[in-house]
Scaffold this motif. Structure first.
Motif, PDB file in Angstrom:
ATOM      1  N   LEU A 177      52.869 184.876  32.205  1.00 54.23           N
ATOM      2  CA  LEU A 177      54.201 184.685  31.625  1.00 54.23           C
ATOM      3  C   LEU A 177      55.031 185.950  31.826  1.00 54.23           C
ATOM      4  O   LEU A 177      56.198 185.905  32.236  1.00 54.23           O
ATOM      5  CB  LEU A 177      54.047 184.393  30.126  1.00 54.23           C
ATOM      6  N   HIS A 178      54.404 187.084  31.563  1.00 52.72           N
ATOM      7  CA  HIS A 178      55.100 188.363  31.696  1.00 52.72           C
ATOM      8  C   HIS A 178      55.517 188.602  33.153  1.00 52.72           C
ATOM      9  O   HIS A 178      56.645 189.051  33.421  1.00 52.72           O
ATOM     10  CB  HIS A 178      54.196 189.491  31.205  1.00 52.72           C
ATOM     11  N   SER A 212      62.529 192.602  29.531  1.00 57.19           N
ATOM     12  CA  SER A 212      61.208 192.539  28.938  1.00 57.19           C
ATOM     13  C   SER A 212      60.980 193.752  28.065  1.00 57.19           C
ATOM     14  O   SER A 212      61.312 194.865  28.454  1.00 57.19           O
ATOM     15  CB  SER A 212      60.150 192.506  30.042  1.00 57.19           C
ATOM     16  N   LEU A 225      55.041 197.483  32.500  1.00 54.95           N
ATOM     17  CA  LEU A 225      53.979 196.731  33.182  1.00 54.95           C
ATOM     18  C   LEU A 225      54.630 195.855  34.263  1.00 54.95           C
ATOM     19  O   LEU A 225      55.305 194.880  33.961  1.00 54.95           O
ATOM     20  CB  LEU A 225      53.243 195.872  32.145  1.00 54.95           C
ATOM     21  N   ALA A 259      58.199 194.881  27.605  1.00 52.45           N
ATOM     22  CA  ALA A 259      57.037 195.570  28.187  1.00 52.45           C
ATOM     23  C   ALA A 259      57.327 195.846  29.655  1.00 52.45           C
ATOM     24  O   ALA A 259      56.506 195.555  30.537  1.00 52.45           O
ATOM     25  CB  ALA A 259      55.788 194.706  28.028  1.00 52.45           C
ATOM     26  N   ALA A 280      46.942 184.214  30.510  1.00 50.83           N
ATOM     27  CA  ALA A 280      48.149 183.379  30.438  1.00 50.83           C
ATOM     28  C   ALA A 280      49.370 184.215  30.059  1.00 50.83           C
ATOM     29  O   ALA A 280      50.459 184.053  30.625  1.00 50.83           O
ATOM     30  CB  ALA A 280      47.939 182.247  29.435  1.00 50.83           C
ATOM     31  N   VAL A 281      49.199 185.131  29.115  1.00 49.91           N
ATOM     32  CA  VAL A 281      50.324 185.968  28.690  1.00 49.91           C
ATOM     33  C   VAL A 281      50.771 186.873  29.842  1.00 49.91           C
ATOM     34  O   VAL A 281      51.964 187.085  30.060  1.00 49.91           O
ATOM     35  CB  VAL A 281      49.946 186.801  27.438  1.00 49.91           C
ATOM     36  N   LEU A 282      49.806 187.372  30.598  1.00 50.59           N
ATOM     37  CA  LEU A 282      50.156 188.233  31.736  1.00 50.59           C
ATOM     38  C   LEU A 282      50.939 187.465  32.801  1.00 50.59           C
ATOM     39  O   LEU A 282      51.854 187.983  33.426  1.00 50.59           O
ATOM     40  CB  LEU A 282      48.893 188.864  32.338  1.00 50.59           C
ATOM     41  N   ALA A 303      46.160 191.566  37.392  1.00 48.67           N
ATOM     42  CA  ALA A 303      45.263 191.592  36.238  1.00 48.67           C
ATOM     43  C   ALA A 303      44.928 190.169  35.785  1.00 48.67           C
ATOM     44  O   ALA A 303      43.777 189.859  35.451  1.00 48.67           O
ATOM     45  CB  ALA A 303      45.904 192.379  35.102  1.00 48.67           C
ATOM     46  N   ARG A 346      58.558 186.721  33.928  1.00 47.06           N
ATOM     47  CA  ARG A 346      59.737 187.312  33.298  1.00 47.06           C
ATOM     48  C   ARG A 346      60.198 188.563  34.045  1.00 47.06           C
ATOM     49  O   ARG A 346      61.393 188.792  34.212  1.00 47.06           O
ATOM     50  CB  ARG A 346      59.408 187.669  31.862  1.00 47.06           C
ATOM     51  N   LEU A 370      43.595 183.844  27.039  1.00 48.06           N
ATOM     52  CA  LEU A 370      44.888 184.099  26.406  1.00 48.06           C
ATOM     53  C   LEU A 370      45.617 185.234  27.127  1.00 48.06           C
ATOM     54  O   LEU A 370      46.785 185.106  27.508  1.00 48.06           O
ATOM     55  CB  LEU A 370      44.700 184.453  24.929  1.00 48.06           C
ATOM     56  N   ALA A 371      44.892 186.330  27.332  1.00 48.07           N
ATOM     57  CA  ALA A 371      45.538 187.484  27.971  1.00 48.07           C
ATOM     58  C   ALA A 371      46.008 187.114  29.373  1.00 48.07           C
ATOM     59  O   ALA A 371      47.119 187.491  29.790  1.00 48.07           O
ATOM     60  CB  ALA A 371      44.565 188.663  28.020  1.00 48.07           C
TER      61      ALA A 371
END
Ligand SMILES: Nc1ncnc2c1ncn2[C@@H]1O[C@H](COP(=O)(O)OP(=O)(O)OP(=O)(O)O)[C@@H](O)[C@H]1O
Ligand SMILES: Nc1ncnc2c1ncn2[C@@H]1O[C@H](COP(=O)(O)OP(=O)(O)O)[C@@H](O)[C@H]1O
Ligand SMILES: [Mg+2]
Ligand SMILES: [Mg+2]
Lengths: 383, 334
Positions: A331-332, A299, A304, A301, A327-329, A312, A335, A324-325
């Motif tokens: 996904l992260h 990753s 995090l 990032a 959903a992205v978090l 979060a 990963r 959006l944030a």
């Protein structure tokens, strides 16, 4: 604390003129063919005259290297090196070929038997089954082709891909298995009546032969038995050559100019296979260059953590804000978990083999099927 | 016994093939559990001598013998059999020729190994023959012993040849017992009671192999079943977000705001840096999703029913098998 391993310096290996053979091995689907092609391209663009022997390239990858037909001879890859005007100025050349195992087998027969005997063998149904479906024939023929390429002296670097067997060890074991099979006791029993002489050993064999012949005739019919015998005795005449060649090639693999590159994905089965293979190479005194861990997920990032990221996301979801944030978090977090799992699998290998150099190649979002993709993989291998 | 409407009613032999490593053994095992659910009796066979079934069910190696290995949801039994060509050959010699003792002698001399290795198609006809026998077997009252048989079969590259036994043994025997045996197998394998299913991943090579395999089976007149798309990852982000990402129009600013709101970033510069890094992940995911969509579309061209099985986070352990079996039932594949 995460473990670290020595870095596999790919360019040092490719640039070293003493490196004459690179063998890419590993279990099925891990990226052996891709790695072999990427190494070949990189070596050529660094000035070497290279041939890549691929075994089962993906269709589009084969096309990108101009391998549209299976003709069992190396072809120049266009767009690599300078003479055909790709303009990158390197002196190197890349040639590539796809192994045709049946053809390679046929050619050995033709080389070792007189035309009449060769014809008898090639048209025999048992030969056809042996040359196209015996498990191990592909490995044997890959070795044979490697030996041929090396003896021709036409290339200063040969890169070999290995057959898609589930176990990496098959590449080393299968040729021996085929040899044993062709050299076995039974074959000699079957041949006994064809050979002259009345020694007592012969009588014993002959008694055995009677039983075998009786049973096989009953089940398969008399014609079949004749076919088998004919095949076996014809093959016997060429077999000595066979075995010798296999032994020569095996020695080639132990020579200092050879470098084994073991490929694995960061998954349990693949890593385990890679471990077995590394141990086996040591036993056989075959030179290991290192391990390539392919299709690694990392990753950008990574500071995090998965846990903070999930917490979060939950927080945002509970508040009904920033979908959006959130959903992205999530996904992260997924990963990061995957990356952690892959790291653990790698560490199993590193603990068992702390001195083996490793190179990493990230998982590309899409399959690798053109020269640019191979160039990119080559670059990643070398960093 | 409850009667449900499934896509393969009437099929009694399910052959599971696919590219190496895509999950043939796992899916075959889950399919067997799914078919057995609700009180039926299913036999799961493997044919490559690799003890794959024992591995997925976490059992010691299986002998050449049918034995019960699992209970299906709602009561139902899964039996397993690891078919060994040599053993099948001995059984065959004994059954048709009464050659039991001689069979043993032949094995010792390596004849059985030799014959099953070198005689074109003999190994395959023995293995498929044993399977066909189980498909047709009836008990004393004339009822089928097994409601269904599931075979963990050889990979896609070899499947057509493997099932096309009459063709395969043609070089060996135009008449005689082997030929008759092959004809009998053909009768089972090419009938509407058989379906050959493919397992694939949403990746280029396995999908291409699946399409090639489907075409080959059709050409050989063998019955194509469904496509099981295995290890499907959950869709992480809504489509508009993914579309924006591939068009380079991902909303970094909104993501940065969200990160700050969640207390993950110090100042605006920090938020923007993290957002930037996460956006790379989003883009990667968007590319991957686009590729998967393309592969799904390719598979649709095969024109066979498709089922999707999730990627199990903890790998395919025993609990995972039951989860996959449930998913197979929910989608009507069993
Ligand atoms: N849905 C799934 N989720 C997670 N892991 C899976 C799933 N299906 C299979 N696996 C894992 O993938 C690996 C390969 O599966 P499996 O052995 O069933 O494949 P195969 O096609 O039978 O392989 P081979 O060609 O070697 O026989 C195994 O480690 C298995 O646990
Ligand atoms: N680093 C990578 N990122 C993405 N896809 C990859 C990567 N390496 C290999 N692949 C893909 O994985 C598939 C299998 O690779 P291949 O080299 O044919 O494996 P093998 O020869 O070991 O069976 C191919 O479709 C290839 O494009
Ligand atoms: Mg390959
Ligand atoms: Mg398997």
């Amino acid at each position: 604390m995460t473990k670290t391993a020595p870095v596999l310096d790919i360019d040092a290996i490719l640039d070293d003129e003493n490196t004459r053979i690179v063998v890419c091995c590993g279990s099925g689907g891990v990226g052996k063919t891709t790695t072999a092609a990427a190494l070949g391209l990189r070596a050529a663009e660094r000035g070497r005259s290279v041939v890549v022997l691929t075994v089962d390239p993906a269709k589009r990858l084969a096309q990108s290297m101009g391998l549209t037909e299976l003709d069992n001879v190396p072809r120049r890859v266009k767009g690599v090196g300078s003479p055909d005007g790709s303009g990158n100025g390197s002196r190197g050349e890349l040639h590539a070929m796809m192994l045709d195992m049946k053809r390679t087998f046929d050619e050995i027969i033709e080389a070792h038997a007189d035309p009449e005997r060769a014809r008898q063998i090639l048209t025999n149904p048992f030969y056809q089954s042996l040359s196209s479906s015996f498990s191990g024939t592909q490995e044997y023929m890959a070795m044979e082709k490697l030996g041929q390429l090396r003896r021709s002296g036409d290339w200063d670097l040969i890169i070999v891909d290995t057959p898609p067997s589930r176990s990496a060890l098959d590449f080393l074991d299968a040729p021996e298995r085929l040899g044993r099979f062709l050299d076995g006791r039974l074959i000699r029993v079957l041949m006994a009546p064809a050979k002259a002489g009345g020694r007592s050993a012969f009588k014993l064999l002959n008694a055995g032969f009677g039983i075998v012949a009786g049973a096989l005739t009953k089940v398969l019919g008399a014609q079949v038995l004749k076919d088998i015998q004919m095949f076996v005795s014809a093959l016997d005449a060429v077999f000595g050559g066979f075995r010798q060649r296999a032994e020569q090639t095996y020695k080639l693999l132990q020579a200092p100019g050879t470098a084994f590159v073991v490929v694995a994905t960061p998954e349990r089965d693949a890593i385990r296979e890679a471990s077995y293979f590394v141990e086996r190479l040591a036993e056989e005194r075959m030179p290991l260059a290192g391990l390539v861990i392919n299709r690694l997920h990392r990753s950008p990032a990574s500071a995090l953590s998965a846990a903070r990221s999930t917490a979060a996301a939950e927080d945002l979801e509970a508040r009904g804000e920033h979908e959006l944030a959130a959903a992205v978090l999530r996904l992260h977090a997924g990963r990061m978990q995957l990356a952690a799992r892959e790291q653990r699998e790698q560490e199993h290998f590193m603990s068992a083999h702390p001195t083996v150099p490793i190179a990493h190649v990230p998982a590309m979002a899409e399959d690798v099927h053109d020269l640019d993709g191979l160039r990119e993989i080559g670059g990643l291998l070398a960093t | 016994m409850s009667s449900r409407d499934t896509d393969w009613d009437g099929v009694r032999l399910h052959v599971v093939t696919g590219k190496g490593g895509t999950g043939k053994t796992t899916v075959a095992a889950a399919l067997a559990l799914a078919l057995a659910a609700g009180g039926r009796k299913v036999l799961l066979v493997e044919v490559e001598g690799r003890q794959g079934i024992a591995q997925v069910f976490d059992l010691p190696p299986l002998p050449y013998e049918e034995r019960k290995i699992a209970v299906a949801p709602g009561g139902g039994d899964v039996y397993a059999l690891a078919i060994d060509p040599e053993e099948a050959m001995l059984e065959y010699l004994e059954m048709f020729y009464g050659l039991k003792r001689m069979g043993k002698a032949l094995t010792r001399m390596g004849v059985v190994d030799f014959a099953t290795t070198i005689a074109p198609g003999l190994r395959d006809v023995l293995v498929t023959g044993k399977t066909s026998e189980a498909v047709r077997r009836r008990d004393r009252s004339g009822r089928r012993v097994y409601d269904a048989i599931v075979m963990d079969a050889p990979p896609t590259g070899r499947i057509t040849r493997f099932l096309n036994v009459t063709q395969e043994v043609a070089g060996l025997a135009r008449v005689g017992p082997v030929k008759n045996h092959a004809d009998l197998v053909r009768g089972v394998v090419a009938s509407p009671e058989t379906a050959v299913h493919f397992v694939t991943l949403l990746e280029e090579m396995p999908v291409q192999e699946t399409l090639d395999g489907v075409a080959e089976l059709h050409a050989a007149g063998l019955p194509v079943g469904g496509v099981f798309i295995n290890m499907v990852r959950p869709v992480g982000l809504p489509k508009p977000v993914l579309d924006a990402a591939v068009k380079n129009r991902f909303d970094h600013a909104e993501l940065a705001l969200g990160l700050k709101a969640a207390g993950l970033a110090g100042g605006p510069a920090d938020a923007s840096a993290i957002a930037q890094a996460l956006a790379e992940e989003v883009l990667d995911h968007a590319h991957r999703t686009r590729l998967e969509k393309r592969e799904r579309a390719s598979l649709a061209k095969a024109g066979t029913p498709r089922y999707e099985l999730p990627l199990l986070a903890d790998g395919a352990d025993l609990a995972g098998l039951y989860e996959l079996a449930e998913s197979i039932r929910a989608q009507g594949a069993a």
